[in-house]
Write a protein that holds these residues in place. Structure first.
Motif, PDB file in Angstrom:
ATOM      1  N   LYS A   2      47.613  50.539  42.531  1.00 45.79           N
ATOM      2  CA  LYS A   2      47.222  49.475  43.447  1.00 45.79           C
ATOM      3  C   LYS A   2      46.904  50.047  44.828  1.00 45.79           C
ATOM      4  CE  LYS A   2      48.242  45.906  40.654  1.00 45.79           C
ATOM      5  NZ  LYS A   2      47.281  44.922  40.159  1.00 45.79           N
ATOM      6  N   GLU A 113      36.717  34.945  36.137  1.00 42.25           N
ATOM      7  CA  GLU A 113      38.143  35.264  36.015  1.00 42.25           C
ATOM      8  C   GLU A 113      38.599  36.218  37.124  1.00 42.25           C
ATOM      9  OE1 GLU A 113      36.708  34.280  31.841  1.00 42.25           O
ATOM     10  OE2 GLU A 113      35.929  35.226  33.653  1.00 42.25           O
ATOM     11  N   ILE A 114      37.788  37.239  37.404  1.00 37.49           N
ATOM     12  CA  ILE A 114      38.216  38.204  38.421  1.00 37.49           C
ATOM     13  C   ILE A 114      38.099  37.612  39.815  1.00 37.49           C
ATOM     14  CG2 ILE A 114      36.021  39.404  38.823  1.00 37.49           C
ATOM     15  CD1 ILE A 114      39.564  40.960  38.534  1.00 37.49           C
ATOM     16  N   TYR A 117      41.133  35.482  40.325  1.00 42.11           N
ATOM     17  CA  TYR A 117      42.293  36.363  40.536  1.00 42.11           C
ATOM     18  C   TYR A 117      42.314  36.933  41.952  1.00 42.11           C
ATOM     19  CZ  TYR A 117      45.057  40.685  40.157  1.00 42.11           C
ATOM     20  OH  TYR A 117      45.950  41.707  40.367  1.00 42.11           O
ATOM     21  N   LEU A 118      41.190  37.434  42.417  1.00 42.56           N
ATOM     22  CA  LEU A 118      41.148  38.104  43.726  1.00 42.56           C
ATOM     23  C   LEU A 118      41.183  37.130  44.897  1.00 42.56           C
ATOM     24  CD1 LEU A 118      38.440  40.842  42.999  1.00 42.56           C
ATOM     25  CD2 LEU A 118      40.909  41.193  43.240  1.00 42.56           C
ATOM     26  N   ASN A 121      44.347  36.384  47.048  1.00 42.93           N
ATOM     27  CA  ASN A 121      44.986  37.404  47.879  1.00 42.93           C
ATOM     28  C   ASN A 121      44.054  38.108  48.861  1.00 42.93           C
ATOM     29  OD1 ASN A 121      47.745  37.395  46.812  1.00 42.93           O
ATOM     30  ND2 ASN A 121      46.784  38.089  44.910  1.00 42.93           N
ATOM     31  N   LEU A 223      37.559  42.998  34.839  1.00 42.19           N
ATOM     32  CA  LEU A 223      38.990  42.736  34.802  1.00 42.19           C
ATOM     33  C   LEU A 223      39.830  43.986  35.107  1.00 42.19           C
ATOM     34  CD1 LEU A 223      39.468  40.249  31.824  1.00 42.19           C
ATOM     35  CD2 LEU A 223      39.443  39.757  34.280  1.00 42.19           C
ATOM     36  N   ASP A 224      39.221  45.164  34.933  1.00 40.33           N
ATOM     37  CA  ASP A 224      39.927  46.405  35.241  1.00 40.33           C
ATOM     38  C   ASP A 224      40.164  46.578  36.739  1.00 40.33           C
ATOM     39  OD1 ASP A 224      40.017  46.987  32.568  1.00 40.33           O
ATOM     40  OD2 ASP A 224      38.265  48.301  32.598  1.00 40.33           O
ATOM     41  N   LYS A 226      41.901  44.785  38.344  1.00 40.35           N
ATOM     42  CA  LYS A 226      43.326  44.458  38.527  1.00 40.35           C
ATOM     43  C   LYS A 226      44.188  45.728  38.591  1.00 40.35           C
ATOM     44  CE  LYS A 226      43.221  39.929  36.228  1.00 40.35           C
ATOM     45  NZ  LYS A 226      43.812  39.085  35.166  1.00 40.35           N
ATOM     46  N   ASP A 227      43.653  46.845  38.112  1.00 37.62           N
ATOM     47  CA  ASP A 227      44.407  48.104  38.221  1.00 37.62           C
ATOM     48  C   ASP A 227      44.492  48.586  39.662  1.00 37.62           C
ATOM     49  OD1 ASP A 227      44.657  48.105  35.465  1.00 37.62           O
ATOM     50  OD2 ASP A 227      42.954  49.476  35.151  1.00 37.62           O
TER      51      ASP A 227
END
Length: 229
Positions: A2, A113-114, A117-118, A121, A223-224, A226-227
């Motif tokens: 992260k 989706e991403i 998610y983002l 934050n 989606l990667d 998120k790593d």
């Protein structure tokens, strides 16, 4: 691993979030039908994809103007296919292409989706070399405009990626700091090299798995991200 301290995430649009290849192909089918151009669309696209990339590179490097890009990419493709089209029809097709391009708004897999998610934050933004009159329509009609605080395009900034001027313009517009910002895009030259040379963090969306450079942050699926984030 992260990344720490990131507050602002800048995305490229075409080929990164908005599925340019699919939407462009559908647009050509439509405008060829409207204008009675009886050509095999797949044959046309086989040549067009590479010719378009060539002219976009010239456009990024300020070696041609927008009008020339729009005309020449079509003219060269018809010549490559061996299909005669007069100049007036090419100009008509180039205008129709821009008019109808946002009739189709397929997104790259996992875009929504991403972004969902983002967005909880980070502040999200767009930096694009695309044309002013088209890019906002893509965002709105694909219903992802709600995610982005700012949108910077090369015509507004007066410079194209990888020029540092467009990155500086985008950061100033967003009220973001370089050390807490990151660029995500599919063009190694325009998005990644441009951002890194500017001093900004970057993640290469290597959608076609073309890179051999292992020293850069890289994902092959959105989606990667998120790593890292």
């Amino acid at each position: 691993m992260k990344l720490k301290g990131i507050t602002d995430v800048f995305f490229d649009l075409d080929h990164t979030l908005w599925d340019f290849d699919k939407n462009s192909a559908l647009t050509f089918e439509k405008i060829f039908k409207i204008n009675n151009v009886n050509i095999n669309v797949n044959d046309f696209l086989t040549h067009y994809i590479y010719i378009n990339l060539k002219y976009w590179k010239l456009y990024r490097e300020d070696k041609i103007e927008k009008k020339a890009l729009r005309f020449c990419r079509l003219n060269d493709t018809f010549k490559a296919v061996g299909f005669h089209v007069d100049d007036d029809l090419i100009y008509k097709l180039s205008e129709d292409y821009i008019i109808y391009l946002t009739s189709y708004n397929h997104l790259i897999e996992n875009t929504s989706e991403i972004l969902d998610y983002l967005s909880s934050n980070y502040k999200l933004h767009i930096i694009t070399n695309g044309f002013d009159e088209v890019q906002q329509g893509k965002l709105e009609k694909s219903k992802i405009d709600k995610y982005f605080k700012t949108v910077t395009n090369s015509e507004l900034a007066g410079a194209k990626k990888p020029n540092p001027i467009i990155f500086e313009y985008a950061l100033n517009k967003a009220g973001a700091k370089i050390e807490s910002s990151i660029m995500i895009g599919d063009s190694y030259e325009a998005d990644i090299t441009g951002a890194l040379n500017f001093g900004m963090e970057a993640i290469f969306f290597d959608i076609n798995t073309v890179t051999l450079n292992t020293n850069i942050k890289r994902v092959t699926n959105l989606l990667d991200l998120k790593d890292y984030l």
